[in-house]
Design an enzyme around this catalytic site. Structure first.
Site, PDB file in Angstrom:
ATOM      1  N   TYR A 141       0.858  -1.177   0.000  1.00  0.00           N
ATOM      2  CA  TYR A 141       0.000   0.000   0.000  1.00  0.00           C
ATOM      3  C   TYR A 141       0.894   1.227   0.000  1.00  0.00           C
ATOM      4  CZ  TYR A 141      -3.413   3.465   1.684  1.00  0.00           C
ATOM      5  OH  TYR A 141      -4.220   4.578   1.826  1.00  0.00           O
ATOM      6  N   ASP A 234       9.483   2.646  -0.635  1.00  0.00           N
ATOM      7  CA  ASP A 234       8.455   3.338   0.148  1.00  0.00           C
ATOM      8  C   ASP A 234       8.717   2.992   1.619  1.00  0.00           C
ATOM      9  OD1 ASP A 234       4.788   3.362   0.235  1.00  0.00           O
ATOM     10  OD2 ASP A 234       6.318   4.251   1.518  1.00  0.00           O
ATOM     11  N   LYS A 262       4.905   9.376   8.524  1.00  0.00           N
ATOM     12  CA  LYS A 262       4.720   8.855   9.884  1.00  0.00           C
ATOM     13  C   LYS A 262       5.760   9.398  10.880  1.00  0.00           C
ATOM     14  CE  LYS A 262       2.425   4.742   8.048  1.00  0.00           C
ATOM     15  NZ  LYS A 262       1.023   4.775   8.485  1.00  0.00           N
TER      16      LYS A 262
HETATM   17  P1  KE4 Z   1      -0.574   8.429   4.492  1.00  0.00           P
HETATM   18  O1  KE4 Z   1      -1.107   9.139   3.256  1.00  0.00           O
HETATM   19  O2  KE4 Z   1      -1.650   7.627   5.213  1.00  0.00           O
HETATM   20  O3  KE4 Z   1       0.190   9.364   5.435  1.00  0.00           O
HETATM   21  O4  KE4 Z   1       0.539   7.388   4.002  1.00  0.00           O
HETATM   22  C1  KE4 Z   1       0.215   6.458   3.001  1.00  0.00           C
HETATM   23  C2  KE4 Z   1       1.154   5.267   3.107  1.00  0.00           C
HETATM   24  C3  KE4 Z   1       2.188   5.141   2.185  1.00  0.00           C
HETATM   25  N1  KE4 Z   1       3.047   4.101   2.239  1.00  0.00           N
HETATM   26  C4  KE4 Z   1       2.937   3.153   3.209  1.00  0.00           C
HETATM   27  C5  KE4 Z   1       3.921   2.015   3.225  1.00  0.00           C
HETATM   28  C6  KE4 Z   1       1.899   3.236   4.177  1.00  0.00           C
HETATM   29  O5  KE4 Z   1       1.787   2.263   5.122  1.00  0.00           O
HETATM   30  C7  KE4 Z   1       0.991   4.311   4.135  1.00  0.00           C
HETATM   31  C8  KE4 Z   1      -0.149   4.453   5.126  1.00  0.00           C
HETATM   32  N2  KE4 Z   1      -0.320   3.391   6.073  1.00  0.00           N
HETATM   33  C9  KE4 Z   1      -1.663   3.204   6.549  1.00  0.00           C
HETATM   34  C10 KE4 Z   1      -1.730   1.982   7.483  1.00  0.00           C
HETATM   35  N3  KE4 Z   1      -0.851   0.921   7.154  1.00  0.00           N
HETATM   36  C11 KE4 Z   1      -2.166   4.449   7.215  1.00  0.00           C
HETATM   37  C12 KE4 Z   1      -3.351   4.267   8.135  1.00  0.00           C
HETATM   38  C13 KE4 Z   1      -4.648   4.607   7.466  1.00  0.00           C
HETATM   39  O6  KE4 Z   1      -4.767   4.452   6.231  1.00  0.00           O
HETATM   40  O7  KE4 Z   1      -5.571   5.037   8.207  1.00  0.00           O
END
Ligand code: KE4
Length: 419
Positions: A141, A234, A262
Protein backbone atom coordinates in the site's frame (compact mmCIF):
# COMPACT_ATOMS: atom_id res chain seq x y z
CA UNK A 1 -20.98 11.55 25.46
CA UNK A 2 -19.51 8.02 25.53
CA UNK A 3 -17.86 6.31 22.55
CA UNK A 4 -21.13 4.71 21.40
CA UNK A 5 -22.93 8.06 21.41
CA UNK A 6 -19.99 9.82 19.76
CA UNK A 7 -19.83 7.15 17.06
CA UNK A 8 -23.55 7.55 16.34
CA UNK A 9 -23.10 11.30 15.96
CA UNK A 10 -19.90 10.90 13.91
CA UNK A 11 -21.73 8.61 11.47
CA UNK A 12 -24.14 11.47 10.68
CA UNK A 13 -21.25 13.73 9.72
CA UNK A 14 -18.47 11.56 8.22
CA UNK A 15 -18.71 8.43 6.01
CA UNK A 16 -18.64 5.49 8.41
CA UNK A 17 -18.04 8.01 11.21
CA UNK A 18 -14.32 8.14 10.48
CA UNK A 19 -11.72 10.12 8.58
CA UNK A 20 -9.82 7.00 7.52
CA UNK A 21 -11.49 3.63 6.83
CA UNK A 22 -9.27 1.47 9.05
CA UNK A 23 -10.47 3.33 12.13
CA UNK A 24 -14.02 2.03 11.68
CA UNK A 25 -12.91 -1.41 12.99
CA UNK A 26 -15.04 -3.16 10.36
CA UNK A 27 -12.45 -5.91 9.89
CA UNK A 28 -12.83 -6.95 13.52
CA UNK A 29 -16.62 -6.57 13.54
CA UNK A 30 -16.45 -3.90 16.21
CA UNK A 31 -17.19 -0.26 16.76
CA UNK A 32 -14.32 2.15 17.36
CA UNK A 33 -13.51 3.61 20.74
CA UNK A 34 -13.04 7.39 20.80
CA UNK A 35 -9.70 8.43 22.24
CA UNK A 36 -9.67 11.41 24.57
CA UNK A 37 -5.91 11.54 25.24
CA UNK A 38 -2.70 9.53 25.19
CA UNK A 39 0.51 9.44 27.20
CA UNK A 40 3.55 7.23 26.76
CA UNK A 41 2.39 3.78 25.63
CA UNK A 42 -1.16 4.33 26.87
CA UNK A 43 -4.43 5.53 25.37
CA UNK A 44 -7.43 6.79 27.32
CA UNK A 45 -10.89 6.69 25.77
CA UNK A 46 -14.00 8.80 26.30
CA UNK A 47 -15.41 6.12 28.62
CA UNK A 48 -12.52 6.41 31.05
CA UNK A 49 -10.89 3.15 29.92
CA UNK A 50 -7.11 2.81 29.59
CA UNK A 51 -5.31 0.75 26.96
CA UNK A 52 -1.77 -0.34 26.24
CA UNK A 53 -1.24 0.92 22.69
CA UNK A 54 0.30 -1.15 19.85
CA UNK A 55 -1.00 1.02 16.98
CA UNK A 56 0.64 4.36 17.87
CA UNK A 57 -1.28 6.29 15.21
CA UNK A 58 -0.28 3.57 12.65
CA UNK A 59 3.42 4.08 13.26
CA UNK A 60 4.39 7.72 13.94
CA UNK A 61 4.59 7.55 17.73
CA UNK A 62 7.65 5.31 18.07
CA UNK A 63 8.74 7.31 21.14
CA UNK A 64 5.31 6.94 22.73
CA UNK A 65 2.64 9.61 22.99
CA UNK A 66 3.54 13.09 24.26
CA UNK A 67 7.27 12.47 24.38
CA UNK A 68 8.42 15.47 26.48
CA UNK A 69 11.09 16.62 24.02
CA UNK A 70 8.75 16.36 21.04
CA UNK A 71 5.91 18.12 22.82
CA UNK A 72 8.24 20.88 24.01
CA UNK A 73 9.54 21.42 20.48
CA UNK A 74 6.01 21.64 19.08
CA UNK A 75 4.89 24.08 21.79
CA UNK A 76 7.98 26.23 21.22
CA UNK A 77 7.35 26.26 17.47
CA UNK A 78 3.65 27.09 17.67
CA UNK A 79 4.44 30.02 19.98
CA UNK A 80 6.33 31.48 17.01
CA UNK A 81 3.54 30.90 14.49
CA UNK A 82 1.71 27.95 12.93
CA UNK A 83 2.28 28.31 9.18
CA UNK A 84 4.05 30.82 6.96
CA UNK A 85 3.85 29.50 3.40
CA UNK A 86 7.45 30.63 3.09
CA UNK A 87 10.82 28.90 3.66
CA UNK A 88 11.82 28.47 7.30
CA UNK A 89 14.87 27.17 9.18
CA UNK A 90 13.05 24.06 10.37
CA UNK A 91 12.79 22.70 6.82
CA UNK A 92 16.57 22.84 6.46
CA UNK A 93 17.19 21.30 9.86
CA UNK A 94 14.85 18.33 9.27
CA UNK A 95 16.14 17.74 5.73
CA UNK A 96 19.75 17.77 7.02
CA UNK A 97 18.86 15.31 9.78
CA UNK A 98 17.14 12.95 7.34
CA UNK A 99 20.01 13.14 4.85
CA UNK A 100 22.55 12.33 7.57
CA UNK A 101 20.57 9.22 8.56
CA UNK A 102 19.61 8.18 5.01
CA UNK A 103 22.58 9.21 2.82
CA UNK A 104 20.83 8.20 -0.44
CA UNK A 105 18.48 11.16 0.16
CA UNK A 106 20.88 13.84 -1.09
CA UNK A 107 17.94 16.15 -1.84
CA UNK A 108 14.31 15.96 -0.78
CA UNK A 109 10.94 17.69 -0.62
CA UNK A 110 8.59 17.82 2.36
CA UNK A 111 4.88 17.18 1.82
CA UNK A 112 1.98 16.56 4.21
CA UNK A 113 1.32 12.83 3.95
CA UNK A 114 2.77 9.55 2.74
CA UNK A 115 0.26 9.57 -0.09
CA UNK A 116 1.60 12.89 -1.35
CA UNK A 117 5.14 11.56 -1.09
CA UNK A 118 4.54 8.40 -3.13
CA UNK A 119 2.26 10.16 -5.65
CA UNK A 120 4.97 12.77 -6.23
CA UNK A 121 7.78 10.21 -6.39
CA UNK A 122 5.91 8.27 -9.10
CA UNK A 123 5.32 11.47 -11.08
CA UNK A 124 9.01 12.31 -10.76
CA UNK A 125 10.06 8.84 -11.91
CA UNK A 126 7.79 9.16 -14.94
CA UNK A 127 8.96 12.69 -15.69
CA UNK A 128 12.62 11.78 -15.26
CA UNK A 129 12.51 8.63 -17.43
CA UNK A 130 9.80 9.72 -19.88
CA UNK A 131 8.14 6.35 -19.29
CA UNK A 132 4.54 5.62 -18.13
CA UNK A 133 4.48 2.11 -16.68
CA UNK A 134 5.58 1.12 -13.20
CA UNK A 135 5.72 -2.01 -11.06
CA UNK A 136 4.10 -2.36 -7.64
CA UNK A 137 3.49 -5.44 -5.53
CA UNK A 138 0.19 -7.07 -4.64
CA UNK A 139 -0.57 -6.17 -1.04
CA UNK A 140 1.80 -3.22 -0.90
CA UNK A 141 0.00 0.00 0.00
CA UNK A 142 1.48 3.31 -1.08
CA UNK A 143 -1.37 5.62 -0.08
CA UNK A 144 -4.51 6.30 -2.07
CA UNK A 145 -3.33 8.05 -5.24
CA UNK A 146 -5.24 6.53 -8.18
CA UNK A 147 -2.36 4.73 -9.84
CA UNK A 148 -1.57 2.74 -6.68
CA UNK A 149 -5.10 1.46 -6.11
CA UNK A 150 -4.55 -1.77 -7.95
CA UNK A 151 -4.26 -4.80 -5.67
CA UNK A 152 -3.30 -2.45 -2.85
CA UNK A 153 -2.90 -3.50 0.75
CA UNK A 154 -4.06 -2.00 4.02
CA UNK A 155 -7.73 -0.98 4.06
CA UNK A 156 -7.72 -0.84 0.25
CA UNK A 157 -7.41 -4.63 0.31
CA UNK A 158 -10.95 -4.83 1.67
CA UNK A 159 -12.40 -2.75 -1.19
CA UNK A 160 -13.00 -5.04 -4.22
CA UNK A 161 -11.74 -2.95 -7.11
CA UNK A 162 -11.87 0.76 -6.46
CA UNK A 163 -14.76 2.76 -7.90
CA UNK A 164 -13.62 6.14 -9.18
CA UNK A 165 -10.27 4.95 -10.47
CA UNK A 166 -10.45 4.81 -14.29
CA UNK A 167 -8.92 1.69 -15.79
CA UNK A 168 -6.92 3.99 -18.07
CA UNK A 169 -5.00 5.06 -14.97
CA UNK A 170 -4.23 1.63 -13.57
CA UNK A 171 -3.50 0.27 -17.07
CA UNK A 172 0.08 1.42 -16.51
CA UNK A 173 0.29 -0.28 -13.10
CA UNK A 174 2.10 -3.62 -13.49
CA UNK A 175 1.62 -6.10 -10.65
CA UNK A 176 3.73 -8.89 -9.17
CA UNK A 177 3.55 -10.96 -6.01
CA UNK A 178 5.84 -9.69 -3.26
CA UNK A 179 9.10 -11.67 -3.08
CA UNK A 180 8.57 -13.05 -6.62
CA UNK A 181 11.67 -11.79 -8.42
CA UNK A 182 11.01 -14.02 -11.45
CA UNK A 183 7.67 -12.26 -11.98
CA UNK A 184 9.44 -8.90 -12.02
CA UNK A 185 12.01 -10.20 -14.47
CA UNK A 186 9.14 -11.28 -16.72
CA UNK A 187 7.54 -7.83 -16.50
CA UNK A 188 10.81 -6.23 -17.53
CA UNK A 189 11.19 -8.76 -20.35
CA UNK A 190 7.71 -7.81 -21.65
CA UNK A 191 7.86 -4.08 -20.95
CA UNK A 192 11.57 -3.44 -20.74
CA UNK A 193 12.25 0.16 -21.47
CA UNK A 194 8.63 1.30 -20.79
CA UNK A 195 8.96 0.86 -17.02
CA UNK A 196 9.65 4.12 -15.19
CA UNK A 197 10.13 2.60 -11.75
CA UNK A 198 9.60 -0.22 -9.33
CA UNK A 199 8.07 0.93 -6.05
CA UNK A 200 8.29 -1.44 -3.10
CA UNK A 201 7.81 -1.52 0.64
CA UNK A 202 11.29 -2.87 1.53
CA UNK A 203 9.59 -4.56 4.46
CA UNK A 204 5.90 -4.94 3.65
CA UNK A 205 3.60 -3.59 6.35
CA UNK A 206 0.19 -3.51 4.68
CA UNK A 207 -0.54 -7.18 4.13
CA UNK A 208 0.54 -7.68 7.66
CA UNK A 209 4.29 -7.59 8.10
CA UNK A 210 6.18 -9.54 5.44
CA UNK A 211 9.97 -9.60 5.23
CA UNK A 212 11.85 -9.42 1.93
CA UNK A 213 13.22 -12.82 0.90
CA UNK A 214 17.01 -13.08 0.64
CA UNK A 215 18.11 -11.49 -2.62
CA UNK A 216 14.71 -9.94 -3.40
CA UNK A 217 15.64 -6.28 -2.82
CA UNK A 218 19.07 -6.69 -4.44
CA UNK A 219 17.38 -8.35 -7.40
CA UNK A 220 15.05 -5.37 -7.80
CA UNK A 221 18.05 -3.04 -7.57
CA UNK A 222 19.88 -4.94 -10.31
CA UNK A 223 16.84 -5.12 -12.63
CA UNK A 224 16.17 -1.39 -12.31
CA UNK A 225 19.81 -0.55 -12.99
CA UNK A 226 19.87 -2.90 -15.99
CA UNK A 227 16.75 -1.39 -17.58
CA UNK A 228 17.18 2.27 -16.65
CA UNK A 229 14.19 2.26 -14.30
CA UNK A 230 14.22 3.92 -10.88
CA UNK A 231 13.98 1.89 -7.68
CA UNK A 232 11.71 3.59 -5.15
CA UNK A 233 11.70 2.40 -1.53
CA UNK A 234 8.46 3.34 0.15
CA UNK A 235 9.77 3.71 3.70
CA UNK A 236 6.71 5.44 5.13
CA UNK A 237 6.50 2.63 7.70
CA UNK A 238 10.08 1.33 7.77
CA UNK A 239 11.82 4.72 7.83
CA UNK A 240 13.47 5.12 11.26
CA UNK A 241 11.43 2.10 12.40
CA UNK A 242 13.50 -0.92 11.30
CA UNK A 243 16.80 0.88 11.98
CA UNK A 244 17.95 4.45 12.62
CA UNK A 245 18.43 4.68 8.83
CA UNK A 246 15.40 2.66 7.77
CA UNK A 247 15.33 -0.51 5.70
CA UNK A 248 17.84 0.64 3.09
CA UNK A 249 20.54 1.08 5.73
CA UNK A 250 19.58 -2.14 7.54
CA UNK A 251 19.67 -4.21 4.32
CA UNK A 252 22.42 -2.24 2.55
CA UNK A 253 20.44 -1.58 -0.64
CA UNK A 254 20.45 1.92 -2.16
CA UNK A 255 17.26 3.00 -3.95
CA UNK A 256 17.12 5.93 -6.37
CA UNK A 257 14.22 7.55 -4.48
CA UNK A 258 12.78 7.08 -1.01
CA UNK A 259 9.42 8.09 0.41
CA UNK A 260 8.93 8.80 4.10
CA UNK A 261 6.10 9.75 6.44
CA UNK A 262 4.72 8.86 9.88
CA UNK A 263 7.74 8.96 12.25
CA UNK A 264 9.33 12.03 10.58
CA UNK A 265 6.32 14.13 11.59
CA UNK A 266 6.48 13.21 15.26
CA UNK A 267 2.68 12.91 15.20
CA UNK A 268 2.15 15.88 12.87
CA UNK A 269 1.25 15.64 9.14
CA UNK A 270 4.55 15.20 7.30
CA UNK A 271 5.60 13.20 4.25
CA UNK A 272 8.81 13.42 2.28
CA UNK A 273 10.28 12.14 -0.99
CA UNK A 274 13.90 12.40 -1.98
CA UNK A 275 16.97 10.77 -3.43
CA UNK A 276 19.73 11.48 -5.92
CA UNK A 277 20.25 15.20 -6.44
CA UNK A 278 20.38 14.71 -10.21
CA UNK A 279 16.88 13.19 -10.16
CA UNK A 280 15.36 15.58 -7.61
CA UNK A 281 16.51 18.59 -9.63
CA UNK A 282 13.82 17.66 -12.16
CA UNK A 283 11.25 18.95 -9.64
CA UNK A 284 9.72 22.42 -10.06
CA UNK A 285 10.82 25.14 -9.70
CA UNK A 286 14.18 23.81 -11.01
CA UNK A 287 12.75 21.29 -13.44
CA UNK A 288 9.43 20.64 -15.09
CA UNK A 289 7.91 17.98 -12.81
CA UNK A 290 5.29 19.85 -10.84
CA UNK A 291 4.32 19.36 -7.20
CA UNK A 292 3.17 21.83 -4.57
CA UNK A 293 1.55 22.04 -1.12
CA UNK A 294 0.13 24.80 1.06
CA UNK A 295 1.34 23.27 4.31
CA UNK A 296 4.48 21.54 3.04
CA UNK A 297 7.38 22.09 5.45
CA UNK A 298 5.03 23.34 8.16
CA UNK A 299 7.24 24.84 10.91
CA UNK A 300 5.48 23.10 13.82
CA UNK A 301 5.62 19.72 12.07
CA UNK A 302 9.27 20.28 11.16
CA UNK A 303 10.11 21.02 14.79
CA UNK A 304 8.28 17.91 16.03
CA UNK A 305 9.93 15.76 13.36
CA UNK A 306 13.40 17.06 14.16
CA UNK A 307 12.89 16.55 17.89
CA UNK A 308 11.76 13.00 17.17
CA UNK A 309 14.88 12.16 15.16
CA UNK A 310 17.11 13.73 17.83
CA UNK A 311 15.45 11.63 20.53
CA UNK A 312 15.71 8.48 18.41
CA UNK A 313 19.47 9.01 18.20
CA UNK A 314 19.53 8.33 21.97
CA UNK A 315 17.42 5.15 21.72
CA UNK A 316 18.64 1.55 21.70
CA UNK A 317 17.00 -0.12 18.70
CA UNK A 318 18.62 -3.49 19.38
CA UNK A 319 17.26 -3.58 22.93
CA UNK A 320 13.73 -2.78 21.75
CA UNK A 321 14.02 -5.44 19.03
CA UNK A 322 15.02 -8.02 21.66
CA UNK A 323 12.12 -7.04 23.94
CA UNK A 324 9.69 -7.14 21.01
CA UNK A 325 10.94 -10.61 20.07
CA UNK A 326 10.36 -11.83 23.63
CA UNK A 327 6.84 -10.34 23.69
CA UNK A 328 5.84 -11.86 20.36
CA UNK A 329 7.34 -15.25 21.27
CA UNK A 330 5.17 -15.12 24.39
CA UNK A 331 2.00 -14.18 22.50
CA UNK A 332 2.56 -16.94 19.95
CA UNK A 333 3.16 -19.56 22.65
CA UNK A 334 -0.05 -18.58 24.43
CA UNK A 335 -2.09 -18.84 21.22
CA UNK A 336 -0.59 -22.20 20.34
CA UNK A 337 -1.41 -23.48 23.84
CA UNK A 338 -5.03 -22.51 23.01
CA UNK A 339 -4.85 -24.66 19.89
CA UNK A 340 -4.50 -21.78 17.47
CA UNK A 341 -1.76 -22.08 14.81
CA UNK A 342 -0.01 -18.71 14.50
CA UNK A 343 2.88 -17.31 12.52
CA UNK A 344 4.77 -14.25 13.73
CA UNK A 345 6.57 -12.03 11.22
CA UNK A 346 8.63 -9.35 12.89
CA UNK A 347 11.56 -6.98 12.55
CA UNK A 348 12.76 -4.35 15.01
CA UNK A 349 9.64 -2.97 16.75
CA UNK A 350 7.08 -4.04 14.13
CA UNK A 351 5.25 -7.34 14.00
CA UNK A 352 2.18 -9.20 12.83
CA UNK A 353 0.85 -12.36 14.46
CA UNK A 354 -1.09 -14.20 11.72
CA UNK A 355 -3.64 -16.86 12.66
CA UNK A 356 -2.13 -19.02 10.01
CA UNK A 357 0.13 -22.06 9.82
CA UNK A 358 2.62 -20.03 7.80
CA UNK A 359 4.91 -19.17 6.26
CA UNK A 360 3.54 -15.78 5.22
CA UNK A 361 5.71 -14.39 2.44
CA UNK A 362 3.14 -12.61 0.26
CA UNK A 363 -0.47 -11.37 0.06
CA UNK A 364 -1.88 -14.74 -1.01
CA UNK A 365 -0.42 -16.47 2.06
CA UNK A 366 -1.41 -13.55 4.31
CA UNK A 367 -4.98 -13.90 3.03
CA UNK A 368 -5.08 -17.53 4.23
CA UNK A 369 -5.29 -16.32 7.82
CA UNK A 370 -8.23 -16.98 10.13
CA UNK A 371 -9.83 -13.52 10.22
CA UNK A 372 -12.54 -14.64 12.62
CA UNK A 373 -9.93 -15.79 15.12
CA UNK A 374 -8.12 -12.47 14.78
CA UNK A 375 -11.38 -10.55 15.33
CA UNK A 376 -12.17 -12.58 18.46
CA UNK A 377 -8.60 -12.08 19.70
CA UNK A 378 -8.75 -8.31 18.99
CA UNK A 379 -12.07 -7.82 20.79
CA UNK A 380 -10.98 -9.71 23.89
CA UNK A 381 -7.58 -8.01 24.01
CA UNK A 382 -9.37 -4.64 23.83
CA UNK A 383 -11.62 -5.70 26.72
CA UNK A 384 -8.42 -6.68 28.52
CA UNK A 385 -6.95 -3.19 28.04
CA UNK A 386 -4.76 -3.86 25.00
CA UNK A 387 -5.24 -1.80 21.80
CA UNK A 388 -4.09 -3.75 18.72
CA UNK A 389 -4.48 -2.85 15.04
CA UNK A 390 -8.18 -3.45 14.18
CA UNK A 391 -7.14 -5.35 11.04
CA UNK A 392 -5.18 -8.54 10.50
CA UNK A 393 -3.32 -7.07 7.50
CA UNK A 394 -1.65 -4.31 9.49
CA UNK A 395 1.46 -4.14 11.64
CA UNK A 396 1.52 -3.84 15.38
CA UNK A 397 4.22 -1.63 16.85
CA UNK A 398 6.11 -1.53 20.11
CA UNK A 399 7.64 1.73 21.24
CA UNK A 400 10.44 3.11 23.35
CA UNK A 401 7.76 4.00 25.91
CA UNK A 402 6.52 0.44 26.59
CA UNK A 403 7.54 -0.89 30.01
CA UNK A 404 8.11 -4.51 31.02
CA UNK A 405 4.89 -4.18 33.03
CA UNK A 406 3.03 -3.22 29.84
CA UNK A 407 4.34 -6.33 28.11
CA UNK A 408 3.47 -8.56 31.09
CA UNK A 409 -0.09 -7.14 31.19
CA UNK A 410 -0.36 -7.77 27.44
CA UNK A 411 0.60 -11.43 27.89
CA UNK A 412 -1.83 -11.69 30.82
CA UNK A 413 -4.66 -10.37 28.63
CA UNK A 414 -3.74 -12.91 25.93
CA UNK A 415 -3.88 -15.77 28.45
CA UNK A 416 -7.54 -14.88 29.11
CA UNK A 417 -8.58 -14.98 25.43
CA UNK A 418 -11.01 -17.76 24.60
CA UNK A 419 -11.92 -19.09 21.16
P1 KE4 B 1 -0.57 8.43 4.49
O1 KE4 B 1 -1.11 9.14 3.26
O2 KE4 B 1 -1.65 7.63 5.21
O3 KE4 B 1 0.19 9.36 5.43
O4 KE4 B 1 0.54 7.39 4.00
C1 KE4 B 1 0.21 6.46 3.00
C2 KE4 B 1 1.15 5.27 3.11
C3 KE4 B 1 2.19 5.14 2.19
N1 KE4 B 1 3.05 4.10 2.24
C4 KE4 B 1 2.94 3.15 3.21
C5 KE4 B 1 3.92 2.02 3.23
C6 KE4 B 1 1.90 3.24 4.18
O5 KE4 B 1 1.79 2.26 5.12
C7 KE4 B 1 0.99 4.31 4.13
C8 KE4 B 1 -0.15 4.45 5.13
N2 KE4 B 1 -0.32 3.39 6.07
C9 KE4 B 1 -1.66 3.20 6.55
C10 KE4 B 1 -1.73 1.98 7.48
N3 KE4 B 1 -0.85 0.92 7.15
C11 KE4 B 1 -2.17 4.45 7.21
C12 KE4 B 1 -3.35 4.27 8.13
C13 KE4 B 1 -4.65 4.61 7.47
O6 KE4 B 1 -4.77 4.45 6.23
O7 KE4 B 1 -5.57 5.04 8.21
Amino acid sequence: MNSKELYAKARTLMPGGVNSPLRACKYVNSEPVFIRNAKGAHLFDEDGREYIDYVFSWGPQILGHQDPAVSAAAHEAIDLGSSYGAPCLGEIELAEAISRLIPSMEMMRMVSSGTEATMSALRLARGYTGRKKFVKFIGNYHGHADAFLAAAGSAAATVPGTPGVPEEVTAHTLLAQYNDLEAVKALFAENGEDIACVIVEPVAGNMGLVLPADGFLQGLRDLCTEHGALLIFDEVITGFRVSPGGAQVRFGITPDLTTLGKIIGGGFPVGCFGGKREIMEHMAPLGGVFQAGTLSGNPVAMAAGLATLKRLAECDYDALEARTTALTDGLAEIMREKGKPVTVNRIASAFTMYFNDGPVTNMAESGNSDSEAYAAYWRQMLAGGVYLAPAGFECAFTSFAHTDEDFEKTLEAARKVEF
